[in-house]
Design a protein around this motif. Structure first.
Motif, PDB file in Angstrom:
ATOM      1  N   PRO A 545       5.990   6.685   1.911  1.00 15.53           N
ATOM      2  CA  PRO A 545       5.522   5.292   2.039  1.00 15.53           C
ATOM      3  C   PRO A 545       6.171   4.347   1.036  1.00 15.53           C
ATOM      4  O   PRO A 545       6.280   3.142   1.313  1.00 15.53           O
ATOM      5  N   LEU A 546       6.605   4.853  -0.130  1.00 12.54           N
ATOM      6  CA  LEU A 546       7.230   3.994  -1.125  1.00 12.54           C
ATOM      7  C   LEU A 546       8.615   3.529  -0.691  1.00 12.54           C
ATOM      8  O   LEU A 546       9.196   2.637  -1.316  1.00 12.54           O
ATOM      9  N   GLU A 547       9.130   4.116   0.408  1.00 13.14           N
ATOM     10  CA  GLU A 547      10.424   3.701   0.933  1.00 13.14           C
ATOM     11  C   GLU A 547      10.286   2.718   2.094  1.00 13.14           C
ATOM     12  O   GLU A 547      11.299   2.270   2.643  1.00 13.14           O
ATOM     13  N   ARG A 548       9.068   2.359   2.443  1.00 12.93           N
ATOM     14  CA  ARG A 548       8.893   1.386   3.519  1.00 12.93           C
ATOM     15  C   ARG A 548       9.382   0.029   3.047  1.00 12.93           C
ATOM     16  O   ARG A 548       9.123  -0.380   1.900  1.00 12.93           O
ATOM     17  N   ALA A 567      -1.979  -2.322   0.663  1.00 15.96           N
ATOM     18  CA  ALA A 567      -0.535  -2.455   0.478  1.00 15.96           C
ATOM     19  C   ALA A 567      -0.115  -1.916  -0.885  1.00 15.96           C
ATOM     20  O   ALA A 567       0.904  -1.215  -1.009  1.00 15.96           O
ATOM     21  N   LEU A 568      -0.913  -2.209  -1.907  1.00 16.87           N
ATOM     22  CA  LEU A 568      -0.600  -1.723  -3.248  1.00 16.87           C
ATOM     23  C   LEU A 568      -0.872  -0.220  -3.362  1.00 16.87           C
ATOM     24  O   LEU A 568      -0.032   0.541  -3.860  1.00 16.87           O
ATOM     25  N   ARG A 569      -2.042   0.205  -2.890  1.00 13.21           N
ATOM     26  CA  ARG A 569      -2.436   1.609  -3.037  1.00 13.21           C
ATOM     27  C   ARG A 569      -1.536   2.553  -2.252  1.00 13.21           C
ATOM     28  O   ARG A 569      -1.083   3.583  -2.757  1.00 13.21           O
ATOM     29  N   ASP A 570      -1.242   2.209  -1.003  1.00 11.08           N
ATOM     30  CA  ASP A 570      -0.547   3.140  -0.118  1.00 11.08           C
ATOM     31  C   ASP A 570       0.974   2.994  -0.149  1.00 11.08           C
ATOM     32  O   ASP A 570       1.695   3.959   0.117  1.00 11.08           O
ATOM     33  N   PHE A 571       1.467   1.785  -0.451  1.00  9.79           N
ATOM     34  CA  PHE A 571       2.907   1.533  -0.348  1.00  9.79           C
ATOM     35  C   PHE A 571       3.541   1.051  -1.654  1.00  9.79           C
ATOM     36  O   PHE A 571       4.767   0.894  -1.710  1.00  9.79           O
ATOM     37  N   GLY A 572       2.716   0.802  -2.663  1.00 10.51           N
ATOM     38  CA  GLY A 572       3.261   0.292  -3.910  1.00 10.51           C
ATOM     39  C   GLY A 572       3.839  -1.099  -3.780  1.00 10.51           C
ATOM     40  O   GLY A 572       4.760  -1.473  -4.524  1.00 10.51           O
ATOM     41  N   VAL A 573       3.321  -1.888  -2.872  1.00 10.18           N
ATOM     42  CA  VAL A 573       3.824  -3.242  -2.632  1.00 10.18           C
ATOM     43  C   VAL A 573       2.821  -4.252  -3.189  1.00 10.18           C
ATOM     44  O   VAL A 573       1.629  -4.202  -2.858  1.00 10.18           O
ATOM     45  N   VAL A 574       3.328  -5.158  -4.015  1.00 14.14           N
ATOM     46  CA  VAL A 574       2.495  -6.165  -4.668  1.00 14.14           C
ATOM     47  C   VAL A 574       2.599  -7.466  -3.877  1.00 14.14           C
ATOM     48  O   VAL A 574       3.709  -7.984  -3.670  1.00 14.14           O
ATOM     49  N   ILE A 575       1.466  -7.964  -3.434  1.00 12.63           N
ATOM     50  CA  ILE A 575       1.410  -9.213  -2.672  1.00 12.63           C
ATOM     51  C   ILE A 575       0.436 -10.148  -3.366  1.00 12.63           C
ATOM     52  O   ILE A 575      -0.709  -9.778  -3.642  1.00 12.63           O
ATOM     53  N   ALA A 583       9.600  -8.435  -7.694  1.00  7.73           N
ATOM     54  CA  ALA A 583       9.779  -7.816  -9.012  1.00  7.73           C
ATOM     55  C   ALA A 583       8.620  -6.886  -9.330  1.00  7.73           C
ATOM     56  O   ALA A 583       8.814  -5.770  -9.833  1.00  7.73           O
ATOM     57  N   GLY A 584       7.394  -7.330  -9.040  1.00  7.36           N
ATOM     58  CA  GLY A 584       6.234  -6.484  -9.272  1.00  7.36           C
ATOM     59  C   GLY A 584       6.259  -5.231  -8.420  1.00  7.36           C
ATOM     60  O   GLY A 584       5.873  -4.137  -8.860  1.00  7.36           O
ATOM     61  N   THR A 585       6.745  -5.363  -7.170  1.00  6.35           N
ATOM     62  CA  THR A 585       6.845  -4.212  -6.281  1.00  6.35           C
ATOM     63  C   THR A 585       7.859  -3.201  -6.810  1.00  6.35           C
ATOM     64  O   THR A 585       7.592  -1.984  -6.828  1.00  6.35           O
ATOM     65  N   GLU A 586       9.024  -3.676  -7.216  1.00  9.23           N
ATOM     66  CA  GLU A 586      10.043  -2.765  -7.738  1.00  9.23           C
ATOM     67  C   GLU A 586       9.546  -2.041  -8.983  1.00  9.23           C
ATOM     68  O   GLU A 586       9.782  -0.832  -9.141  1.00  9.23           O
ATOM     69  N   ALA A 590       8.913   1.963  -9.142  1.00 12.24           N
ATOM     70  CA  ALA A 590       9.648   2.721 -10.157  1.00 12.24           C
ATOM     71  C   ALA A 590       8.688   3.522 -11.029  1.00 12.24           C
ATOM     72  O   ALA A 590       8.963   4.676 -11.399  1.00 12.24           O
ATOM     73  N   ARG A 591       7.547   2.916 -11.338  1.00 16.89           N
ATOM     74  CA  ARG A 591       6.549   3.620 -12.153  1.00 16.89           C
ATOM     75  C   ARG A 591       6.054   4.866 -11.434  1.00 16.89           C
ATOM     76  O   ARG A 591       5.941   5.940 -12.029  1.00 16.89           O
TER      77      ARG A 591
END
Length: 595
Positions: A545-548, A567-575, A583-586, A590-591
């Motif tokens: 999922p982190l590659e979506r 979105a944050l929990r499952d995909f690491g995407v910050v909205i 930048a927050g998503t990357e 990475a973390r």
């Protein structure tokens, strides 16, 4: 020398063979359209739960209707072979003008409600083939109303009327005694018998068109072209199998069975598939699958259900229509495939073990075959599918029975390069949904909600398909019965993708009390004002999922499929504030990756 290398040279020039194949397919499609237009029930007219095909005189499939479901057209060769066996054993002859009814679940039929009507095709006095229609009928005289949702039959005799190669028309003369038996033992007789008569007329149309094709090209040319087409389909399948790495690939999944049953032999049942590839042929070995349940109808006939589930899955994966286009759908495709199923297991029950509720287990078997093949061709499969459920609803109105069958969609898992399809029938069960307008105009039922489940999207580089949330309100006293799976076992994720979501059913009484229902419910009375809340399963995710793509995750949020927390929990995407924080998503991804 391989089987593909020993196939004889072409008997007919390729252009003529292609034209004849097009003619055969057009006949089957016309049969399907005519059957749909003449039918009384929504299960045929709207859901297209029917089959139409031509076979040769021995039962080899020549073509099938593309609108029909694999679980209806696929068994037709088995129907015909058993009709030939039964009539020969009786010393009966098949003659011009005959119409033969057959629904023996241990004689080629998938289960008793799927009734076939076969019209033999004669050229002069020579039998040259059969024109056959099959369809699911909404009542077949079983222990409770509705031909699906019967989950408590103790043997095949409790599943309804059985017709084993019965001539309903004998040399052009209707066998009125048989029709009287039908009408006397079937609820909603006008609808069911009307559908049966529509099947007969559609099959007769197919027979007429087949004779016209033979008249145009001559029987030797048509049959030689058919043999060439069988060989062509076989070569395609053998070439696809040869491209697989030799070896054995095993997968196991589970069905719920009867989760509320104290007997462990009736619940949490494994389905095991081992695919052995050797050169240009393969064997699907179902050894390890749970023993049959001798007094519950979730067993799967080997011929008519298991074979169709296996063939359909292998053909769909190895000869994907998106890449190969139209392929002659005939018996040649199945020649390179052997199926092994120990006698007495769920996938090869012993008569009279009941089988009427074989629909969901068979779909799970297809999913298991796909999971096994994922080890050989990971880029050609989807993650686990969300299985379907069927709800039968019935009642009495002014002394007349009404019956309705609602197929509740599942969902596909994600696949390489594609998200899973939402709210669709899956694998061998590609029926269509009933329009709300059709439901509400024919039966005392109101559809109060029909939407995708909220915040239930399975995570993956390519996400799993989303199931539906449906709410039905009963406007009159009625009865329901439910046949389903997937309340305990979630669809499998693949290559780092998340598991899918299980299904759920809740019955809300008019006084507000709520009752959670298992995946299988025997006939149960409901009152006017009660509601059935159905949440469909969601397919598994495919890939990390982190590659979506982060923009796709934002689109999912904007489409209200998931929330920002998911979105944050499952995909690491910050909205933030409806916009992507790249930048927050990357940094977040990475973390998690440890970078």
């Amino acid at each position: 020398m391989t089987r593909a290398q020993t196939i004889t040279a072409q008997r007919v020039d390729p252009v003529t063979a292609a034209v004849i194949q097009g003619g055969l397919e057009t006949i089957a499609i016309e049969m399907g359209h005519k059957l749909m237009r003449m039918s009384y029930s929504s299960i045929i007219r709207e859901s297209e739960d029917f089959g139409a095909a031509l076979t040769d005189a021995t039962g080899r499939q020549m073509c099938e209707c593309k609108m029909s479901t694999p679980l209806q057209s696929g068994p037709i060769p088995g129907y015909v072979r058993n009709i030939l066996e039964v009539t020969a054993r009786r010393g009966d002859q098949i003659r011009p003008g005959d119409v033969i009814m057959h629904n023996d679940p241990y004689g080629g039929a998938s289960h008793g409600p799927d009734v076939a009507f076969a019209v033999p095709v004669f050229l002069d006095d020579t039998l040259i083939g059969f024109s056959v229609t099959t369809a699911h009928h909404l009542d077949i005289g079983a222990l409770s109303p509705g031909s699906c949702g019967i989950v408590d039959a103790v043997d095949t005799y409790a599943e309804g009327l059985q017709f084993k190669a019965i001539k309903v028309v004998d040399r052009g003369v209707r066998n009125e005694a048989v029709w009287q038996i039908l009408r006397a033992n079937i609820r909603a007789e006008e609808m069911v018998v009307g559908d049966m008569e529509a099947q007969i007329e559609a099959a007769r149309i197919g027979a007429e068109r087949f004779l016209a094709l033979v008249g145009q090209y001559g029987l030797p040319t048509v049959m030689d072209a058919f043999e060439d087409l069988l060989d062509y389909s076989e070569r395609l399948m053998r070439d696809a199998i040869r491209a697989l790495p030799d070896g054995a690939y095993t997968a196991t999944t589970h069905i719920d069975g009867y989760l509320d049953d104290p007997d462990p032999a009736r619940r949490d049942l494994p389905i095991v598939a081992t695919i052995r590839v050797h050169g240009d042929s393969l064997t699907v070995d179902l050894t390890g699958t749970a023993p049959q349940v001798s007094d519950k109808p979730i067993n799967m006939p080997l011929v008519g259900t298991v074979d169709c589930a296996v063939w359909l899955t292998i053909r769909s994966i190895l000869l994907d229509s998106a890449l190969y286009g139209d392929i002659p759908q005939n018996t040649g495709l199945t020649r390179p495939i052997e199926i092994v199923a120990p006698e007495g297991c769920l996938a090869n029950p012993i008569f009279p073990a009941p089988v009427i509720a074989r629909f969901c287990p068979g779909n799970q078997l297809a999913d298991t075959v796909m999971k096994a093949l994922s080890q050989a061709v990971p880029g050609q499969v989807s993650a686990g599918i969300g299985n379907l459920r069927v709800v039968a609803v019935s009642g009495l109105s002014k002394g007349q029975h009404w019956v309705h069958m609602e197929i509740m969609e599942g969902a596909y898992g994600g696949r390489q390069g594609m998200d899973g399809m939402d709210a669709v029938d899956t694998l061998y069960a590609n029926t269509r949904n009933n329009p709300v307008e059709d439901i509400e105009s024919h039966i005392p039922l109101r559809v109060e909600c029909y939407e995708l489940r909220e915040d239930a999207m399975p995570a993956g580089k390519w996400r799993g398909g989303i199931g539906t949330r449906r709410i039905f309100r009963f406007l009159d006293d009625a009865g329901i019965s439910i046949e389903g799976e997937g309340h305990k076992y979630a669809p499998w994720g693949f290559d780092g993708g998340a598991e899918g979501r299980v299904a759920a059913l809740t019955l809300e009484a008019g006084d507000g009390t709520r009752r959670s229902l298992p995946s299988k419910l025997p006939y149960h009375k409901v009152r006017a004002g009660d509601r059935l809340v159905a949440e469909g399963p969601c397919g598994g995710g495919y890939g990390n999922p982190l590659e979506r793509d982060a923009q796709e995750v934002l689109d999912d949020v904007l489409d209200e499929l998931i929330g920002t927390d998911s979105a944050l929990r499952d995909f690491g995407v910050v909205i933030r504030d409806g916009a992507l924080d790249l930048a927050g998503t990357e940094a977040e991804r990475a973390r998690r990756a440890g970078g």
